[in-house]
Enzyme design. Sequence first.
Site, PDB file in Angstrom:
ATOM      1  N   ASP A 191      -9.204  -3.441   7.174  1.00 40.99           N
ATOM      2  CA  ASP A 191     -10.405  -4.329   6.975  1.00 40.99           C
ATOM      3  C   ASP A 191     -11.134  -4.315   6.055  1.00 40.99           C
ATOM      4  OD1 ASP A 191     -11.044  -7.177   6.846  1.00 40.99           O
ATOM      5  OD2 ASP A 191     -11.285  -7.326   9.043  1.00 40.99           O
ATOM      6  N   ASN A 246      -3.621 -15.297   4.777  1.00 37.57           N
ATOM      7  CA  ASN A 246      -3.884 -14.810   3.395  1.00 37.57           C
ATOM      8  C   ASN A 246      -4.037 -15.678   2.030  1.00 37.57           C
ATOM      9  OD1 ASN A 246      -4.580 -10.660   4.204  1.00 37.57           O
ATOM     10  ND2 ASN A 246      -5.629 -12.282   4.906  1.00 37.57           N
TER      11      ASN A 246
HETATM   12  C1  FPP Z   1      -8.935  -7.142   4.528  1.00 40.19           C
HETATM   13  O1  FPP Z   1     -10.450  -6.845   3.808  1.00 40.19           O
HETATM   14  C2  FPP Z   1      -7.966  -6.584   3.556  1.00 40.19           C
HETATM   15  C3  FPP Z   1      -6.884  -7.433   2.667  1.00 40.19           C
HETATM   16  C4  FPP Z   1      -7.045  -8.741   3.352  1.00 40.19           C
HETATM   17  C5  FPP Z   1      -6.223  -6.524   1.723  1.00 40.19           C
HETATM   18  C6  FPP Z   1      -5.766  -5.549   2.325  1.00 40.19           C
HETATM   19  C7  FPP Z   1      -5.348  -4.705   0.971  1.00 40.19           C
HETATM   20  C8  FPP Z   1      -5.695  -2.694   0.549  1.00 40.19           C
HETATM   21  C9  FPP Z   1      -6.460  -2.647   1.053  1.00 40.19           C
HETATM   22  C10 FPP Z   1      -4.924  -3.257  -0.306  1.00 40.19           C
HETATM   23  C11 FPP Z   1      -3.208  -2.802  -0.274  1.00 40.19           C
HETATM   24  C12 FPP Z   1      -2.321  -2.059  -1.079  1.00 40.19           C
HETATM   25  C13 FPP Z   1      -1.198  -2.308  -1.644  1.00 40.19           C
HETATM   26  C14 FPP Z   1      -0.585  -0.780  -2.012  1.00 40.19           C
HETATM   27  C15 FPP Z   1      -0.557  -3.207  -1.590  1.00 40.19           C
HETATM   28  P1  FPP Z   1     -11.199  -8.557   3.664  1.00 40.19           P
HETATM   29  O2  FPP Z   1     -11.660  -8.802   2.280  1.00 40.19           O
HETATM   30  O3  FPP Z   1     -10.850  -9.588   4.726  1.00 40.19           O
HETATM   31  O4  FPP Z   1     -12.937  -7.877   4.192  1.00 40.19           O
HETATM   32  P2  FPP Z   1     -13.423  -8.510   4.327  1.00 40.19           P
HETATM   33  O5  FPP Z   1     -12.880  -8.834   5.473  1.00 40.19           O
HETATM   34  O6  FPP Z   1     -15.085  -7.324   3.728  1.00 40.19           O
HETATM   35  O7  FPP Z   1     -13.595  -9.378   2.824  1.00 40.19           O
END
Ligand code: FPP
Length: 261
Positions: free
Chosen positions: A38, A86
């Site tokens: 996250d 998501n």
């Molecule tokens: C949450 O952070 C993260 C995600 C929904 C996506 C996670 C994906 C990756 C780290 C990359 C994956 C890599 C591969 C190879 C598939 P957020 O966007 O919710 O963060 P925030 O809460 O700060 O907005």
Amino acid sequence: MLDKLGWRKTDKQNATLEDRMQKLDPNSVPQHIAIIMDGNGRWAQKRALPRVAGHHEGMKNVRTITRCANKIGVRVLTLYAFSTENWKRPRKEVEFLMRLPEEFLTSFLPELMELNIRVSLIGEMDSLPGHTQKAIQNAMDTTKDNTGMVLNFAMNYGSRREVVLSVKEIVAQVQNGTLSLDDISEETISSNLMTAALPDPDLLIRTSGELRLSNFLLWQLAYSEFWFTDVHWPEFSEGNLLEAVESYQSRNRRYGGLKGE
Ligand code: FPP
């Protein structure tokens, strides 16, 4: 004053990663670590960058953490890359996230082969875009005979959805007579989940300060140790992973029994 792993505070601050890896108890390295990655958006926001820049940096960090987990002897690393919820994000962001497996797996595949790592997936692959499915399928096919760590991506994964699918599967077995109602056990449930081939996670890590499970591995995390950090995923370092494992090794898992049992 030494902590449970024999560290004096100042020694630990000065220790290199190698020292800290050496000092881990090889007999109690968590066999399965699951991570809720996250904070990509917040990482980007702090730098006045678009959210997707955070996702890209987060993807790069998957390599670092995969290498480190492999090095310390973890057997399964499950990463929550995209949840069933998501899809509600803006279309452009979803499209960007769906391109990440291609970029990551294409460039990292030779190293995954060298490291003997097998790629696997939990989640409903059929609903992913064709190009995403192709990249993941190719990585799974190429690495299928690797016998080392399993790098397990949760993509289009939701734990409640997984439970619903498992219940349907079990009911179908009862209806067609291959399973009797009296024989349904915890093992029946576990073996009908998407994680059937994997041990339950020993350690759950969530980055970026949120203290919730967000529909991740609800059944499988029943006895796991939890470790939370305020660090955003793109900045979650090898040192942070070691910190989580060190904390895990200093705990006494009781599975509902008494201390030391
Ligand atoms: C949450 O952070 C993260 C995600 C929904 C996506 C996670 C994906 C990756 C780290 C990359 C994956 C890599 C591969 C190879 C598939 P957020 O966007 O919710 O963060 P925030 O809460 O700060 O907005």
